[in-house]
Scaffold this motif. Structure first.
Motif, PDB file in Angstrom:
ATOM      1  N   LEU A 142      43.056  37.186  51.769  1.00  0.00           N
ATOM      2  CA  LEU A 142      42.635  37.016  50.372  1.00  0.00           C
ATOM      3  C   LEU A 142      41.236  37.574  50.143  1.00  0.00           C
ATOM      4  CD1 LEU A 142      43.980  33.424  49.630  1.00  0.00           C
ATOM      5  CD2 LEU A 142      44.996  35.614  48.989  1.00  0.00           C
ATOM      6  N   MET A 143      40.325  37.391  51.103  1.00  0.00           N
ATOM      7  CA  MET A 143      38.973  37.922  50.958  1.00  0.00           C
ATOM      8  C   MET A 143      38.993  39.447  50.924  1.00  0.00           C
ATOM      9  SD  MET A 143      35.711  37.808  50.656  1.00  0.00           S
ATOM     10  CE  MET A 143      35.219  36.094  50.909  1.00  0.00           C
ATOM     11  N   LEU A 144      39.696  40.063  51.857  1.00  0.00           N
ATOM     12  CA  LEU A 144      39.713  41.521  51.917  1.00  0.00           C
ATOM     13  C   LEU A 144      40.374  42.141  50.693  1.00  0.00           C
ATOM     14  CD1 LEU A 144      40.380  42.404  55.660  1.00  0.00           C
ATOM     15  CD2 LEU A 144      38.238  42.050  54.452  1.00  0.00           C
ATOM     16  N   HIS A 145      41.234  41.384  50.008  1.00  0.00           N
ATOM     17  CA  HIS A 145      41.883  41.891  48.801  1.00  0.00           C
ATOM     18  C   HIS A 145      41.228  41.357  47.521  1.00  0.00           C
ATOM     19  CE1 HIS A 145      44.992  42.964  51.747  1.00  0.00           C
ATOM     20  NE2 HIS A 145      45.435  43.823  50.849  1.00  0.00           N
ATOM     21  N   GLY A 146      40.062  40.731  47.672  1.00  0.00           N
ATOM     22  CA  GLY A 146      39.325  40.280  46.492  1.00  0.00           C
ATOM     23  C   GLY A 146      40.054  39.241  45.669  1.00  0.00           C
ATOM     24  N   ARG A 147      40.774  38.328  46.333  1.00  0.00           N
ATOM     25  CA  ARG A 147      41.561  37.329  45.599  1.00  0.00           C
ATOM     26  C   ARG A 147      41.071  35.901  45.833  1.00  0.00           C
ATOM     27  NH1 ARG A 147      47.744  39.565  46.722  1.00  0.00           N
ATOM     28  NH2 ARG A 147      47.359  41.713  46.018  1.00  0.00           N
ATOM     29  N   THR A 148      39.960  35.735  46.505  1.00  0.00           N
ATOM     30  CA  THR A 148      39.418  34.398  46.708  1.00  0.00           C
ATOM     31  C   THR A 148      38.736  33.914  45.430  1.00  0.00           C
ATOM     32  OG1 THR A 148      37.399  35.397  47.594  1.00  0.00           O
ATOM     33  CG2 THR A 148      39.064  34.704  49.186  1.00  0.00           C
ATOM     34  N   ARG A 149      38.395  32.638  45.419  1.00  0.00           N
ATOM     35  CA  ARG A 149      37.697  32.076  44.263  1.00  0.00           C
ATOM     36  C   ARG A 149      36.315  32.730  44.140  1.00  0.00           C
ATOM     37  NH1 ARG A 149      37.323  25.704  44.111  1.00  0.00           N
ATOM     38  NH2 ARG A 149      39.587  26.060  43.955  1.00  0.00           N
ATOM     39  N   PRO A 150      35.883  33.070  42.937  1.00  0.00           N
ATOM     40  CA  PRO A 150      34.571  33.728  42.763  1.00  0.00           C
ATOM     41  C   PRO A 150      33.441  32.861  43.297  1.00  0.00           C
ATOM     42  CG  PRO A 150      35.859  33.875  40.749  1.00  0.00           C
ATOM     43  CD  PRO A 150      36.601  32.944  41.656  1.00  0.00           C
ATOM     44  N   SER A 151      32.428  33.522  43.871  1.00  0.00           N
ATOM     45  CA  SER A 151      31.276  32.811  44.424  1.00  0.00           C
ATOM     46  C   SER A 151      30.194  32.563  43.387  1.00  0.00           C
ATOM     47  CB  SER A 151      30.692  33.619  45.596  1.00  0.00           C
ATOM     48  OG  SER A 151      31.666  33.796  46.595  1.00  0.00           O
ATOM     49  N   ARG A 152      30.198  33.335  42.308  1.00  0.00           N
ATOM     50  CA  ARG A 152      29.199  33.160  41.257  1.00  0.00           C
ATOM     51  C   ARG A 152      29.631  32.036  40.319  1.00  0.00           C
ATOM     52  NH1 ARG A 152      29.258  38.999  41.812  1.00  0.00           N
ATOM     53  NH2 ARG A 152      27.187  39.691  42.497  1.00  0.00           N
ATOM     54  N   ILE A 153      28.704  31.143  40.022  1.00  0.00           N
ATOM     55  CA  ILE A 153      29.018  29.970  39.197  1.00  0.00           C
ATOM     56  C   ILE A 153      29.507  30.373  37.810  1.00  0.00           C
ATOM     57  CG2 ILE A 153      28.027  27.881  38.149  1.00  0.00           C
ATOM     58  CD1 ILE A 153      26.104  27.736  40.494  1.00  0.00           C
ATOM     59  N   GLU A 185      37.245  40.085  39.138  1.00  0.00           N
ATOM     60  CA  GLU A 185      37.725  41.283  38.473  1.00  0.00           C
ATOM     61  C   GLU A 185      38.731  41.997  39.367  1.00  0.00           C
ATOM     62  OE1 GLU A 185      34.379  43.638  37.356  1.00  0.00           O
ATOM     63  OE2 GLU A 185      33.330  41.956  36.409  1.00  0.00           O
ATOM     64  N   LYS A 186      39.583  42.800  38.782  1.00  0.00           N
ATOM     65  CA  LYS A 186      40.670  43.443  39.521  1.00  0.00           C
ATOM     66  C   LYS A 186      40.157  44.411  40.585  1.00  0.00           C
ATOM     67  CE  LYS A 186      44.249  43.090  35.974  1.00  0.00           C
ATOM     68  NZ  LYS A 186      45.210  43.844  35.113  1.00  0.00           N
ATOM     69  N   ASP A 187      39.017  45.039  40.335  1.00  0.00           N
ATOM     70  CA  ASP A 187      38.538  46.068  41.260  1.00  0.00           C
ATOM     71  C   ASP A 187      37.491  45.554  42.245  1.00  0.00           C
ATOM     72  OD1 ASP A 187      36.630  45.660  39.334  1.00  0.00           O
ATOM     73  OD2 ASP A 187      36.011  47.764  39.224  1.00  0.00           O
ATOM     74  N   GLU A 188      37.332  44.249  42.402  1.00  0.00           N
ATOM     75  CA  GLU A 188      36.366  43.725  43.372  1.00  0.00           C
ATOM     76  C   GLU A 188      36.888  43.946  44.791  1.00  0.00           C
ATOM     77  OE1 GLU A 188      34.432  39.972  42.994  1.00  0.00           O
ATOM     78  OE2 GLU A 188      34.738  39.893  40.829  1.00  0.00           O
ATOM     79  N   GLY A 225      30.912  37.110  48.629  1.00  0.00           N
ATOM     80  CA  GLY A 225      31.619  35.894  49.009  1.00  0.00           C
ATOM     81  C   GLY A 225      30.636  34.759  49.234  1.00  0.00           C
ATOM     82  N   ASN A 226      31.149  33.622  49.684  1.00  0.00           N
ATOM     83  CA  ASN A 226      30.288  32.448  49.883  1.00  0.00           C
ATOM     84  C   ASN A 226      29.275  32.651  50.996  1.00  0.00           C
ATOM     85  OD1 ASN A 226      31.627  31.004  47.902  1.00  0.00           O
ATOM     86  ND2 ASN A 226      33.125  30.150  49.326  1.00  0.00           N
ATOM     87  N   THR A 227      29.592  33.517  51.950  1.00  0.00           N
ATOM     88  CA  THR A 227      28.709  33.714  53.094  1.00  0.00           C
ATOM     89  C   THR A 227      28.190  35.150  53.182  1.00  0.00           C
ATOM     90  OG1 THR A 227      30.627  34.146  54.518  1.00  0.00           O
ATOM     91  CG2 THR A 227      29.814  31.882  54.425  1.00  0.00           C
TER      92      THR A 227
END
Length: 466
Positions: free
Chosen positions: A245-256, A262-265, A192-194
């Motif tokens: 959203l973070m715990l379910h891997g649905r936030t905006r990707p942190s990598r540029i 991905e579905k399994d993040e 994530g971002n942090t």
């Protein structure tokens, strides 16, 4: 029974310097190791210490991420020639076990903060030809590694002509620095971002004295970096966070370079990536300000990085509306509203929770943001059941830093101590945005002043040319 103390050189990486004492002190406590200083350390990247057993040195190095390596110190002087004289007088019976015909060896030459060519290093190495070595040279996998080190200070762009100190000894063990690369955020599945830097995550787990079988909680888990570090050292890990959203891997990707996740993040995917899934208990969506755990639920360690309200919001479930209710027909799909969860309240709740749910002797390790000019230890969060045993600073900018606080629980709380009011804590977020806005205004004023000076200069130039 008398202990046979020997002198060792602990050589540290020149990173996170202020964290060395806290990490080493925690590991000495964890393993019940006795260490004493042969020479009081200053700001150099090395300590000269004494241990009663070489196994203690190896055990310490097996967990430390601050240590580069450890040597049994055979000689320490201010220049090479004095060192040679000292080595020639070193007790023969202490050298002989490592200089047998069937024992291979190599000698390494290292220089700290100054570069030498390979030929120059070989020339230095050849001055040790008087050593009573008998076995074969093996540069790849020797039975014994000897090291000669020259220390030129810590200012790389202006080293002295001659070294400040020189050392010679037998390599005993290396630290656990390879884990920093293993857990690199660049190759991690889910971030994530942090997401916490892996070295700092490992330092936190060490300062929490995480060991095999411990139950470890991160109540502000985010993308789970601290769980990875705690699990690596044997802890069974649990996390909570209010960010669904973070715990379910649905936030905006942190990598540029990544457009969508991905579905399994997930945090579980990270644990699986490092073969630590068997140490993963679970993560829950939870508002930390609301009591959730049974009173008899206790943890061996709590390690966390609470949000500061800058890059991540400080929120709790709540509403500013009076007498607000949700109808039964909308209850199943209702998403609770959130309000500001001030830093002062976050740390009050964290220490109250730790006093109630930590085992006696357990540790809570957490980051605390400060303005450097305002910092005063009296302004740190406190609780009578928790004793502050380490306080390390990581500078973030010229004006801000964060301090890694380590508390140990010394006793169970009384009923009154489970509802204490917190001491006054500066609202970091509020002051941060005030200062940032003032800085922006100053910048705009300087830019306007420069534009006006350029305009006047241009007018004068035109007048002269006319």
């Amino acid at each position: 029974m008398n202990k046979s103390w020997r002198t060792y050189l602990l050589w540290f990486a020149q990173e996170h310097i202020e964290f060395r004492f806290a990490e080493i002190d925690s590991l000495l406590s964890l393993f019940s190791i006795e260490m004493r200083f042969a020479q009081k350390p200053n700001n150099e990247p090395y300590w000269i210490v004494e241990f009663a057993s070489e196994n203690d040195v190896k055990l310490l190095a097996s967990r430390s991420v601050s240590l580069r390596n450890c040597l049994e110190l055979w000689g320490h002087e201010k220049d090479m020639w004095k060192l040679h004289e000292k080595l020639k007088c070193y007790p023969k019976h202490l050298m002989d076990p490592y200089f047998q015909p069937n024992i291979s060896f190599k000698i390494e030459v290292e220089t700290f903060c100054r570069h030498f060519t390979q030929k120059q290093k070989v020339d230095k190495l050849e001055t040790f030809s008087y050593l009573p070595v008998q076995g074969p040279v093996n540069l790849k996998n020797p039975d014994v590694t000897l090291q000669y080190i020259e220390y030129y200070g810590t200012v790389a762009n202006n080293p002295p002509e001659l070294p400040y100190d020189v050392f010679f000894g037998r390599w005993v063990a290396s630290g656990l620095r390879q884990l920093i690369r293993k857990f690199s955020l660049k190759t991690r599945k889910f971030i994530g971002n942090t997401s916490m830097d892996p070295q700092l995550s490992l330092l936190m787990a060490n300062q929490a004295c995480v060991k095999d079988g411990d139950i470890v909680l991160d109540p502000f888990v985010g993308s789970g970096s601290l769980l990875v570090a705690a699990a690596e050292f044997g802890g069974y890990v649990f996390g909570t966070d209010i960010d669904y959203l973070m715990l379910h891997g649905r936030t905006r990707p942190s990598r540029i370079t990544q457009k969508r996740r991905e579905k399994d993040e997930s945090i579980r995917a990270n644990m699986r990536q490092y073969n630590l899934e068997h140490k993963y208990l679970d993560v829950l969506v939870n508002d930390f300000s609301v009591p959730f755990w049974k009173n008899d639920c206790q943890f061996d360690a709590i390690i966390t990085d609470p949000p500061y309200g800058i890059r991540e919001a400080t929120e709790r479930v709540g509403t500013s509306k009076e007498n607000y209710t949700v109808s039964e027909e909308h209850l199943s799909t209702h998403i609770p509203a959130k309000i500001e969860y001030g830093i002062s309240n976050i740390y009050r709740d964290l220490l109250l929770f730790s006093a109630n749910h930590l085992k006696v002797g357990g540790r809570v390790v957490c980051w605390f943001p400060v303005f450097r000019e305002d910092y005063n230890e009296n302004g740190l969060p406190t609780h009578p059941c928790l004793r502050l045993i380490a306080n390390c600073e990581q500078a973030l900018s010229k004006v801000t830093s964060r301090r890694l606080l380590t508390f140990v629980k010394v006793r169970q709380p009384t009923e009154a101590e489970l509802d204490l009011k917190h001491n006054e804590i500066t609202d970091f977020r509020e002051k941060y945005f005030i200062i940032r806005e003032e800085t922006r205004k100053e910048k705009r004023m300087r830019e306007a002043q420069v534009r006006e000076e350029n305009r006047l200069r241009h007018e004068r130039d035109n007048t002269v040319n006319a």
